[in-house]
Design a protein around this motif. Sequence first.
Motif, PDB file in Angstrom:
ATOM      1  N   UNK A   3       2.587   0.616   0.766  1.00 41.43           N
ATOM      2  CA  UNK A   3       3.104  -0.569   1.439  1.00 41.43           C
ATOM      3  C   UNK A   3       3.481  -1.665   0.434  1.00 41.43           C
ATOM      4  N   UNK A   4       2.719  -1.779  -0.648  1.00 43.24           N
ATOM      5  CA  UNK A   4       3.010  -2.809  -1.646  1.00 43.24           C
ATOM      6  C   UNK A   4       4.316  -2.515  -2.380  1.00 43.24           C
ATOM      7  N   UNK A   5       4.582  -1.218  -2.651  1.00 45.41           N
ATOM      8  CA  UNK A   5       5.719  -0.847  -3.480  1.00 45.41           C
ATOM      9  C   UNK A   5       6.879  -0.267  -2.678  1.00 45.41           C
ATOM     10  N   UNK A   6       6.695  -0.079  -1.380  1.00 47.44           N
ATOM     11  CA  UNK A   6       7.760   0.513  -0.584  1.00 47.44           C
ATOM     12  C   UNK A   6       7.958   1.984  -0.884  1.00 47.44           C
ATOM     13  N   UNK A   7       6.872   2.714  -1.089  1.00 49.82           N
ATOM     14  CA  UNK A   7       6.956   4.149  -1.377  1.00 49.82           C
ATOM     15  C   UNK A   7       6.854   4.934  -0.068  1.00 49.82           C
ATOM     16  N   UNK A   8       7.969   5.460   0.383  1.00 54.48           N
ATOM     17  CA  UNK A   8       7.965   6.267   1.596  1.00 54.48           C
ATOM     18  C   UNK A   8       7.831   5.471   2.867  1.00 54.48           C
ATOM     19  N   UNK A   9       7.858   4.136   2.752  1.00 49.62           N
ATOM     20  CA  UNK A   9       7.714   3.262   3.913  1.00 49.62           C
ATOM     21  C   UNK A   9       8.306   1.908   3.532  1.00 49.62           C
ATOM     22  N   UNK A  10       8.729   1.140   4.518  1.00 49.41           N
ATOM     23  CA  UNK A  10       9.261  -0.187   4.221  1.00 49.41           C
ATOM     24  C   UNK A  10       8.166  -1.067   3.618  1.00 49.41           C
ATOM     25  N   UNK A  11       8.483  -1.856   2.592  1.00 49.55           N
ATOM     26  CA  UNK A  11       7.460  -2.735   2.005  1.00 49.55           C
ATOM     27  C   UNK A  11       6.893  -3.690   3.050  1.00 49.55           C
ATOM     28  N   UNK A  12       5.587  -3.867   2.987  1.00 54.97           N
ATOM     29  CA  UNK A  12       4.919  -4.747   3.947  1.00 54.97           C
ATOM     30  C   UNK A  12       3.665  -5.267   3.254  1.00 54.97           C
ATOM     31  N   UNK A  13       3.749  -6.497   2.749  1.00 52.80           N
ATOM     32  CA  UNK A  13       2.642  -7.031   1.960  1.00 52.80           C
ATOM     33  C   UNK A  13       1.406  -7.302   2.809  1.00 52.80           C
ATOM     34  N   UNK A  14       1.591  -7.658   4.057  1.00 53.20           N
ATOM     35  CA  UNK A  14       0.432  -7.871   4.925  1.00 53.20           C
ATOM     36  C   UNK A  14      -0.328  -6.561   5.145  1.00 53.20           C
TER      37      UNK A  14
END
Length: 252
Positions: free
Chosen positions: A172-183
């Motif tokens: 989630x932090x880096x957008x690996x295989x998923x849209x980035x989402x910092x929360x």
Amino acid sequence: MSLSLSRHLPVAVLLSSLLLSLPDPAPASDAAVDPAQACRTAPRVAAVEPCQAALRADPQDLEAQRHLAWGLLATYRETEAVERFVALARARPDDPQAQFDAASVMTGLRMYPQALPYLRRALYLAPDLLTHQRLAAILFLHTEDWAEAHAAHRVLAVAGLPTGLFDLAQDFAQGRGVAPDQAEARRWYERAAEAGHVGAMRTLAEKLRYGAFGTPPEPQLAGRWSARAEAAVVGLPKRRDPAAARDGRDGE
């Protein structure tokens, strides 16, 4: 030896002479040795010869085939070992262990593309086994299949494995295989840290100190996570510093 002479000999010498005069014991019969048992009980580094003997007696002995493959790997005969593992996987396409063994050995030898079909078959046959998902997480990261790696991380995270929690946070932090989402990243980092993952504690400390989650800096909370990370590694051996070792400063 005369009786009169024997009276004057030390007891140890007399016993030795009597033992030497006895016939040698008959050699153990080969029939008394179970080749399959010898193969199964041999340590991997000494398994090649007994397992080859077991397979001469019974070429269909699955356990002897597997133990021979591991024995070849343990004695650095990697090419022969891989051939054995692949042959087992192909002969037993519905055996998840045979598929997993082939995939894990080739992953360990950095044969990533070759390992993929066997891993995929193992996942198809036994998707709920966490050992399969852990191998998937490793292999899909090496082949940069981020979506597949993310799916494996999610399974491991839901199961509560600290490494799975941390890897999912990284996704989630880096957008690996998923849209980035910092929360979401922060939520999974916190879960990993609470589960004892020191890397997650340190990541939280750094990101919270500088407001990297898109929120204002939280220096006090960052300090608490930093302190917990340091407390968690007290007493553990420190990593060797190659430069310090060359300079004679290792361990200072």
